[in-house]
Enzyme design. Sequence first.
Site, PDB file in Angstrom:
ATOM      1  N   HIS A 145       0.480  -3.226  11.140  1.00 16.34           N
ATOM      2  CA  HIS A 145       1.582  -4.050  11.631  1.00 16.34           C
ATOM      3  C   HIS A 145       1.873  -3.777  13.109  1.00 16.34           C
ATOM      4  CE1 HIS A 145       2.220  -5.590   7.638  1.00 16.34           C
ATOM      5  NE2 HIS A 145       2.185  -4.360   7.185  1.00 16.34           N
TER       6      HIS A 145
ATOM      7  N   GLN B 281       0.831  -1.202   0.000  1.00 16.20           N
ATOM      8  CA  GLN B 281       0.000   0.000   0.000  1.00 16.20           C
ATOM      9  C   GLN B 281       0.869   1.257   0.000  1.00 16.20           C
ATOM     10  OE1 GLN B 281      -3.151  -0.188   2.856  1.00 16.20           O
ATOM     11  NE2 GLN B 281      -3.727   1.950   2.614  1.00 16.20           N
TER      12      GLN B 281
ATOM     13  N   GLN C 174       1.180 -11.756   9.231  1.00 18.74           N
ATOM     14  CA  GLN C 174       1.871 -10.549   8.777  1.00 18.74           C
ATOM     15  C   GLN C 174       1.060  -9.273   8.939  1.00 18.74           C
ATOM     16  OE1 GLN C 174       0.216  -9.023   5.795  1.00 18.74           O
ATOM     17  NE2 GLN C 174       1.458  -9.924   4.194  1.00 18.74           N
TER      18      GLN C 174
ATOM     19  N   SER D 284       4.442  -6.348   2.674  1.00 21.37           N
ATOM     20  CA  SER D 284       3.125  -6.285   3.314  1.00 21.37           C
ATOM     21  C   SER D 284       2.044  -6.827   2.382  1.00 21.37           C
ATOM     22  CB  SER D 284       2.829  -4.853   3.769  1.00 21.37           C
ATOM     23  OG  SER D 284       1.655  -4.785   4.553  1.00 21.37           O
ATOM     24  N   LEU D 285       1.135  -5.987   1.903  1.00 16.41           N
ATOM     25  CA  LEU D 285       0.113  -6.400   0.944  1.00 16.41           C
ATOM     26  C   LEU D 285       0.718  -7.184  -0.215  1.00 16.41           C
ATOM     27  CD1 LEU D 285      -2.654  -6.164  -0.642  1.00 16.41           C
ATOM     28  CD2 LEU D 285      -1.743  -4.005  -1.514  1.00 16.41           C
TER      29      LEU D 285
ATOM     30  N   ARG E  39      -9.246  -7.966   3.591  1.00 20.58           N
ATOM     31  CA  ARG E  39      -8.152  -7.408   4.395  1.00 20.58           C
ATOM     32  C   ARG E  39      -8.209  -5.885   4.386  1.00 20.58           C
ATOM     33  NH1 ARG E  39      -2.574  -5.833   3.570  1.00 20.58           N
ATOM     34  NH2 ARG E  39      -1.129  -6.719   5.104  1.00 20.58           N
TER      35      ARG E  39
END
Length: 311
Positions: free
Chosen positions: A202, A12, A251, A93-94, A118
């Site tokens: 996170h 992102q 994660q 991440s994503l 998500r």
Amino acid sequence: MKGPIVFMFPGQGSQRLGMGKDLFESFAYIRQNFFEAADDLLGYKLSELCFSGDEQQLKSTQYAQPAIYMVSMALHALFEEYEIGCSAVIGHSLGEFSAVAAAKGFTFLEGLQIVAERGRLMQQAQQTHSGSMAAIMGLEVMELEEICKTYREEGVITIANYNGPSQLVISGEDHLVEKAMLEAAAAGAERVVKLPVSGAFHSQLIANIIPSLKKKIEGIQLQELQVPIVSNVNIDFVTDQKQVSQVLLDQAIAPVKWEHVVRKVMRDIQVDEFVEIGPGRVLSGLVRQLDTSAKVVNIDSLKKFEAWQKN
């Protein structure tokens, strides 16, 4: 002949208006199987939002995550069309969801279902447990960890991204992030910047999304990966579907250990080239910072793909 390649997929923040439009206009199979299929599945015109929508709406977590995933996978389809494979996949991440889809852990549409949920859950978490994130540059990891530790008795504050030796991101409750930013600047950080997000990703502040996200992930029948992913969670090569399922869940609240992932890949694979597939070029820049001799390219358009192919 190209040597071992590692595919990288962005997270992102890499979104931009116009992304993917050249693919939509140039290839009927990509238009139908990615953009139109995504619109049908989601029940709204995600493709139009990417091409000519409202920029602020595209930046919002709920839309940014499926949009980046969709465009990343549409670009990856070019590599599949020309039978260009890789030795491993990694994602920020994503981007790990794009990486798993590229490694055939699930189909594009199966992954989109998870990513859309998500993004929705994270957007919801931002509204119920507000927090913030800040980039801290030019400060050693140990120093920043000590700063976070100082305020941990007051609430949630943690290092969320380890992007490089001195390129870090903190995440947590607003007032604690503000305190940590001031202390980091006083400790000699070269740059301290509040990130344009309204959530503490996170970190434990969004832990309430885990049950719903777990249900969504478990609702998809993951397959063993055809090439391994090196996850930000365990910094190891993973192909087993149960392990992949677990790291995709963990994660969300675990830190993104990007530097560790890249160094693991560099150490264990004789990588000829890192290829960033998706909008933006953040990951390419981070890899170059870790190793100035690394061969890196970002492919975020048809034009760049064609140019890369000729080299």
